[in-house]
Design a protein around this motif. Structure first.
Motif, PDB file in Angstrom:
ATOM      1  N   ARG A  63       0.822  -1.209   0.000  1.00 39.02           N
ATOM      2  CA  ARG A  63       0.000   0.000   0.000  1.00 39.02           C
ATOM      3  C   ARG A  63       0.857   1.261   0.000  1.00 39.02           C
ATOM      4  O   ARG A  63       0.501   2.270  -0.622  1.00 39.02           O
ATOM      5  N   TRP A  64       2.004   1.208   0.686  1.00 39.09           N
ATOM      6  CA  TRP A  64       2.856   2.395   0.763  1.00 39.09           C
ATOM      7  C   TRP A  64       3.409   2.771  -0.612  1.00 39.09           C
ATOM      8  O   TRP A  64       3.608   3.952  -0.902  1.00 39.09           O
ATOM      9  N   MET A  65       3.639   1.780  -1.467  1.00 42.42           N
ATOM     10  CA  MET A  65       4.098   2.073  -2.828  1.00 42.42           C
ATOM     11  C   MET A  65       3.025   2.800  -3.624  1.00 42.42           C
ATOM     12  O   MET A  65       3.304   3.760  -4.344  1.00 42.42           O
ATOM     13  N   VAL A  66       1.784   2.331  -3.484  1.00 39.15           N
ATOM     14  CA  VAL A  66       0.676   2.964  -4.197  1.00 39.15           C
ATOM     15  C   VAL A  66       0.490   4.402  -3.723  1.00 39.15           C
ATOM     16  O   VAL A  66       0.266   5.322  -4.522  1.00 39.15           O
ATOM     17  N   GLN A  67       0.606   4.610  -2.407  1.00 39.71           N
ATOM     18  CA  GLN A  67       0.445   5.961  -1.863  1.00 39.71           C
ATOM     19  C   GLN A  67       1.561   6.884  -2.337  1.00 39.71           C
ATOM     20  O   GLN A  67       1.313   8.040  -2.695  1.00 39.71           O
ATOM     21  N   LYS A  72       1.018  13.909  -6.651  1.00 38.60           N
ATOM     22  CA  LYS A  72       1.357  14.713  -7.815  1.00 38.60           C
ATOM     23  C   LYS A  72       2.579  15.573  -7.511  1.00 38.60           C
ATOM     24  O   LYS A  72       2.937  15.803  -6.360  1.00 38.60           O
ATOM     25  N   GLU A  73       3.195  16.057  -8.574  1.00 38.26           N
ATOM     26  CA  GLU A  73       4.401  16.862  -8.396  1.00 38.26           C
ATOM     27  C   GLU A  73       4.098  18.164  -7.656  1.00 38.26           C
ATOM     28  O   GLU A  73       4.916  18.643  -6.861  1.00 38.26           O
ATOM     29  N   ARG A 581      10.292   8.927  -3.263  1.00 36.51           N
ATOM     30  CA  ARG A 581       9.072   9.708  -3.031  1.00 36.51           C
ATOM     31  C   ARG A 581       8.513   9.416  -1.640  1.00 36.51           C
ATOM     32  O   ARG A 581       8.072  10.333  -0.929  1.00 36.51           O
ATOM     33  N   ASN A 582       8.516   8.162  -1.247  1.00 44.06           N
ATOM     34  CA  ASN A 582       8.028   7.797   0.075  1.00 44.06           C
ATOM     35  C   ASN A 582       8.883   8.434   1.171  1.00 44.06           C
ATOM     36  O   ASN A 582       8.354   8.960   2.159  1.00 44.06           O
TER      37      ASN A 582
END
Length: 761
Positions: A63-67, A72-73, A581-582
């Motif tokens: 789920r953390w990957m999807v989040q 968005k940038e 990103r995470n």
């Protein structure tokens, strides 16, 4: 290296990555690890949500990957700033260009390399990886035009993507500048190398000089003091006070024996601090932090922050030579207040050239010393030479599994372990060099780490691998270039395993935060410390940007020579896109902003990688006796350099200087809206040498700078820092601050804590 060894290395790294990512998806759900994996969010919210135990917390989930992928940038720009967006753009550029390269080279070049010799391919898993490289293609082959076409496609695609990325990031930088009208650094100039006078202080010299030559735009100034360790003690006093306050209010089990308090597993009685209440009050009264005027003058150094009435005046002053002697009155635009590296401001300006030379020599020596582990690592990839040098290893190195581990996995692991010490050393070198800001220090360290990686990971591995494998074939110095050119494709097989170990494993360890996790366990369960939401790490750009750019270098130089590296690189960049990103959204916190100045580093490194790949291709085609292919690459090198020169003229100045048009428009807008006076009033407290929760407060007045024993914060009512009154023996300011009494109490509390621990002994 055999293909089986590569598959063994890939299997080990895939297993390690899957294990660490699964553990991360579990550990991030545990409330006790919130400070490790959600440090930035905790710092913003200042609160924690502890949920009850549920089975889902022990089940891995993506789920953390999807989040992380879903943001968005624009959201990342609002949350983490432009520097984080630029770093993500570097990864996005790598994903795009190597996707193109993978399609072109895997389906076009790789089959030609594999069937380049008239040989029978029986068992592909037992074949050497060199059959997948350009070294397996016959000399004078008519199919070299495919390699040339692939290199042209990759180079033109990279230049087109670089142009649009540079253009968009330059636009974002201009928006970053124009949308921050209250940035104090736009009105402030850092003056160094102030001439010393026996008749007046540094403060008087600055005032007289700028009142004479910049009277219409000069506002005030603030001298920098040599405070050293005192500065650090004062900055940490408030933190120590809060920790001691928590200890005083803590309820500790009275059944614990006194001697256990030393290890931190248990505590003393809940009234331990109450027993020393009288001593605490007495210690507070005995503390004395008064500074005499003579001490203040002695601590003045030849540097100062000079404030101007407009942004345009500050920029003009920073660009103009102030004196006929270039070693006097040296001007630079001041960094942001949180970005100032105070420890280097009082370094004499004449010392900087010596420091830079010394650091250059130290960096070269460090790079030369690193040749020892690199040569040892390359020896592991050539087992036949090891067997000749060390006959007692003959029996061990004949086992199939040992060969696969030693040649396919162990070299890159050992090299990666040695490379872990490089970023801290280079950051230390950049600090000693005399950087005036944290961002400048990190950019300098980023360049040093990048140079180090390119030399030691790429060139030295190629050179040492060639010399080890071809030492017996070299009969004269004129044979060395030929043998090195032959070794470049063969060493590409080592870089494939390096991408697996250093790339995939580094991402999984980054998302796991192993060191932070261990420290959090020690802090919570052994030292019994509470989480401090303020202590959130900043993103290590000086470590991660050179790593990403190094993999880009390996991709460009090996894409045509050894296309098998491209699928492994793509996995790294796509996984890195999600992981970084995470981390940016949840773990790291931006403490200062450079406005995207990391992008020119990435652009220049990419151009270098392209030109290097083209030069290597020219050499390889020359060895393969294909002069047509070799000469057809020369125009590509020239076009790439011309493209770089165009970008340097078109976009690079935006990252080095400010535009007069934008600054004047911002000044006019602030004057029309009435915000200019409010901004000017906040300049004095913004660059106070003891910011927020410390003990010095800078007061502009008749003599430009007066030192008082209180730290000031920005006044919401717009009152200036002149409004200082003495009340009950403690200096206070209308703009707020930390009273000296609280500082005395903090220091006394520290002394008291040491006394208690000694008494328990």
């Amino acid at each position: 290296m055999k293909l089986a060894a590569l598959l063994t290395s890939a299997g080990i790294n895939i297993g390690v990555c899957a294990l660490l990512l699964s553990l991360y998806s579990i550990l991030r759900k545990q409330p006790g690890n919130a400070s490790v994996y959600f440090g930035r969010r905790l710092a913003e919210e200042r609160s924690r949500r502890l949920s009850s135990f549920i089975l889902e917390r022990l089940v891995p989930s993506p789920r953390w990957m999807v989040q992380a992928w879903g943001y968005k940038e624009e959201e990342i720009l609002d949350i983490a700033g432009l520097d984080a967006v630029v770093f993500i753009r570097i990864i996005v550029f790598s994903m795009r260009i190597f996707s193109i390269a993978a399609v072109v080279c895997v389906f076009g070049v790789l089959p030609l390399n594999y069937f380049g010799q008239e040989m029978e391919h029986v068992n592909i898993s037992s074949e050497s990886l060199e059959v997948f490289t350009i070294g397996n293609v016959q000399s004078k082959s008519k199919w070299f035009w495919v390699h040339c076409l692939a290199l042209y496609i990759i180079s033109f695609s990279a230049c087109i993507l670089l142009y649009f990325q540079y253009k968009n990031i330059a636009r974002l930088r201009l928006l970053h500048i124009t949308r921050s009208p209250s940035n104090p650094s736009h009105f402030t100039v850092l003056i160094r190398a102030i001439p010393k006078s026996t008749r007046e202080t540094f403060s008087d010299s600055v005032k007289n000089f700028f009142m004479k030559y910049h009277a219409s735009s000069y506002l005030s100034h603030q001298i920098v003091y040599r405070v050293g360790k005192v500065h650090k003690i004062m900055n940490n006093a408030e933190k120590a006070y809060k920790k001691v306050t928590r200890l005083k209010g803590a309820v500790i089990n009275k059944k614990c024996l006194p001697f256990r308090y030393r290890c931190g597993l248990c505590g003393g009685a809940s009234n331990s601090f109450k027993l020393y209440n009288e001593e605490f009050e007495l210690g507070a009264k005995r503390s004395d932090f008064k500074y005499s005027d003579s001490n203040i003058k002695e601590k003045e150094c030849g540097a100062a922050f000079v404030f101007f009435r407009t942004r345009y005046a500050a920029v003009v002053t920073s660009e103009v030579l102030q004196s006929s002697n270039p070693m006097h009155w040296v001007t630079d635009l001041a960094p942001e207040p949180h970005d100032v590296y105070w420890s280097n401001l009082w370094i004499p300006y004449r010392q900087l050239w010596f420091r830079k030379i010394a650091i250059l020599v130290a960096s070269i020596v460090f790079m030369l010393l690193f040749l020892i582990p690199v040569t040892f690592v390359q020896g592991l990839t050539h087992l036949d030479q090891l067997q000749q040098l060390f006959p007692f290893l003959d029996g061990l190195l004949k086992k199939k599994f040992t060969i696969e581990i030693v040649s396919g996995y162990l070299p890159s692991v050992i090299l990666q372990l040695f490379l872990y010490i490089v970023p801290p050393v280079m950051l230390l070198f950049s600090s000693v060099e005399g950087s005036i800001s944290h961002s400048t220090r990190k950019r300098s360290a980023c360049w040093k780490v990048l140079y180090f990686n390119i030399w030691n990971v790429f060139f030295v591995n190629v050179f040492s691998g060639s010399l080890i494998s071809q030492i017996n074939a070299i009969s004269s110095p004129k044979d060395i270039p030929t043998e090195l050119a032959k070794a470049v494709p063969s060493q590409a097989t080592f870089f494939i395993t390096y991408v697996l170990t250093s790339g995939w494993a580094s991402l999984s360890s980054e998302v796991m935060q192993l060191f932070g996790l261990i420290w959090n366990f020690i802090k919570r369960h052994i030292l019994r410390w509470k989480d401090d939401p303020v202590s959130v790490p900043s993103f290590p750009y000086h470590t991660e940007i050179p790593r990403v750019l190094l993999f880009g270098l390996l991709g460009f130089t090996c894409s045509v020579l050894a296309p098998l590296i491209l699928p492994f690189l793509l996995v790294y960049f796509f996984l890195g896109y999600v992981v970084y990103r995470n981390q940016i959204l949840n773990v790291y916190c931006s403490k200062y902003e450079t406005g995207g100045q990391m992008w020119p580093i990435a652009h220049n490194a990419t151009i270098f990688s392209l030109v290097l790949a083209q030069i290597i291709a020219i050499g390889v085609f020359g060895i393969k006796e294909s002069p047509t292919s070799s000469s057809s690459i020369i125009p590509l090198v020239i076009l790439t350099l011309l493209f770089n020169e165009y970008c340097r003229q078109r976009f690079s100045p935006i990252f080095k200087k400010f535009s007069a048009q934008d600054l004047i428009e911002m000044d006019s807008e602030d004057e029309r809206s009435g915000r200019l006076d409010e901004i000017l009033e906040q300049l004095h407290s913004a660059y106070c040498q003891f910011p927020a929760d410390t003990t010095e407060f800078c007061i502009p007045g008749k003599d430009s700078v007066v030192t008082s024993q209180v730290a000031g914060e920005s006044s919401s009512s717009g009152s200036t820092s002149k409004d200082v009154v003495k009340k009950s023996g403690v200096l206070h300011s209308t703009s707020g601050g930390l009273p000296v009494s609280r500082l005395k109490e903090a220091v006394a509390s520290i002394s008291l804590l040491i006394t208690i621990m000694n008494s328990q002994t």
